[in-house]
Design a protein around this motif. Structure first.
Motif, PDB file in Angstrom:
ATOM      1  N   SER A 243      -3.628  11.411  -5.869  1.00  0.00           N
ATOM      2  CA  SER A 243      -3.625  10.014  -6.306  1.00  0.00           C
ATOM      3  C   SER A 243      -4.642   9.223  -5.507  1.00  0.00           C
ATOM      4  O   SER A 243      -4.985   9.572  -4.382  1.00  0.00           O
ATOM      5  CB  SER A 243      -2.238   9.405  -6.149  1.00  0.00           C
TER       6      SER A 243
ATOM      7  N   GLU B 213       0.845  -1.190   0.000  1.00  0.00           N
ATOM      8  CA  GLU B 213       0.000   0.000   0.000  1.00  0.00           C
ATOM      9  C   GLU B 213       0.881   1.242   0.000  1.00  0.00           C
ATOM     10  O   GLU B 213       1.913   1.279   0.665  1.00  0.00           O
ATOM     11  CB  GLU B 213      -0.892   0.027   1.244  1.00  0.00           C
TER      12      GLU B 213
ATOM     13  N   ARG C  52      -5.593   4.942  -4.992  1.00  0.00           N
ATOM     14  CA  ARG C  52      -5.342   3.533  -5.314  1.00  0.00           C
ATOM     15  C   ARG C  52      -6.666   2.841  -5.563  1.00  0.00           C
ATOM     16  O   ARG C  52      -7.606   2.979  -4.791  1.00  0.00           O
ATOM     17  CB  ARG C  52      -4.605   2.834  -4.175  1.00  0.00           C
TER      18      ARG C  52
ATOM     19  N   SER D   8       7.614   6.400 -10.137  1.00  0.00           N
ATOM     20  CA  SER D   8       6.961   6.531  -8.830  1.00  0.00           C
ATOM     21  C   SER D   8       7.576   7.673  -8.024  1.00  0.00           C
ATOM     22  O   SER D   8       6.861   8.440  -7.375  1.00  0.00           O
ATOM     23  CB  SER D   8       7.064   5.225  -8.040  1.00  0.00           C
TER      24      SER D   8
ATOM     25  N   SER E 280      -4.818  -2.759  -7.742  1.00  0.00           N
ATOM     26  CA  SER E 280      -3.354  -2.731  -7.794  1.00  0.00           C
ATOM     27  C   SER E 280      -2.818  -1.526  -8.551  1.00  0.00           C
ATOM     28  O   SER E 280      -1.614  -1.371  -8.682  1.00  0.00           O
ATOM     29  CB  SER E 280      -2.832  -4.021  -8.432  1.00  0.00           C
ATOM     30  N   TRP E 281      -3.702  -0.638  -9.037  1.00  0.00           N
ATOM     31  CA  TRP E 281      -3.261   0.527  -9.805  1.00  0.00           C
ATOM     32  C   TRP E 281      -3.519   1.818  -9.045  1.00  0.00           C
ATOM     33  O   TRP E 281      -4.426   1.904  -8.236  1.00  0.00           O
ATOM     34  CB  TRP E 281      -3.963   0.588 -11.163  1.00  0.00           C
ATOM     35  N   VAL E 282      -2.711   2.819  -9.359  1.00  0.00           N
ATOM     36  CA  VAL E 282      -2.890   4.142  -8.772  1.00  0.00           C
ATOM     37  C   VAL E 282      -3.280   5.092  -9.899  1.00  0.00           C
ATOM     38  O   VAL E 282      -2.674   5.077 -10.975  1.00  0.00           O
ATOM     39  CB  VAL E 282      -1.595   4.627  -8.074  1.00  0.00           C
TER      40      VAL E 282
ATOM     41  N   CYS F 174      -4.236   6.473 -15.137  1.00  0.00           N
ATOM     42  CA  CYS F 174      -3.677   5.344 -14.394  1.00  0.00           C
ATOM     43  C   CYS F 174      -2.169   5.356 -14.603  1.00  0.00           C
ATOM     44  O   CYS F 174      -1.689   5.655 -15.699  1.00  0.00           O
ATOM     45  CB  CYS F 174      -4.270   4.041 -14.930  1.00  0.00           C
TER      46      CYS F 174
END
Length: 119
Positions: A92, A6, A94, A78, A97-99, A63
């Motif tokens: 952002s 996370e 979440r 990142s 599994s994507w931000v 994304c």
């Protein structure tokens, strides 16, 4: 075992339109510090490109999977996105599994307003 983790929640300074255009009056010390952090974040070509990709993405959000092809590794992407978040330029969220990233409209207005012409 997965190496997914996370992301920490980062506190960002609220970016609101702050000041009159430079040609009208000088910046206050707090405004200049806040805006300098935004310009510093955008002073890197990779960050500027990522910011542009988020800002111009269809639907107003992107994304990370759609914007990570900027010629650097995923960990570096990142890092640059974190710098944009810390400067208050993007937010952002979440989802699985994507931000997903969005430009902070007030930050865009503050930068545009600062560089605006005498009215």
């Amino acid at each position: 075992m997965s190496n997914m983790r996370e992301l920490p929640v980062l506190e960002t300074t609220s970016a609101v339109p702050c000041c009159a255009p430079l040609v009208r009056e000088p910046l206050t010390a707090p405004d200049s510090e806040r805006l300098a952090a935004m310009f510093k974040a955008l002073g890197d070509p990779v960050r500027l490109r990522l910011f542009s990709m988020v800002a111009s993405h269809e639907g107003g959000e992107a994304c990370v999977c759609d914007i990570q092809d900027v010629g650097v590794s995923q960990p570096t992407v990142s890092h640059h996105l974190k710098k944009l978040r810390e400067a208050g330029l993007v937010t952002s969220e979440r989802r699985g599994s994507w931000v997903f990233y969005k430009v902070v409209p007030e930050a865009m207005a503050a930068l545009a307003g600062l560089l605006g012409q005498k009215g």
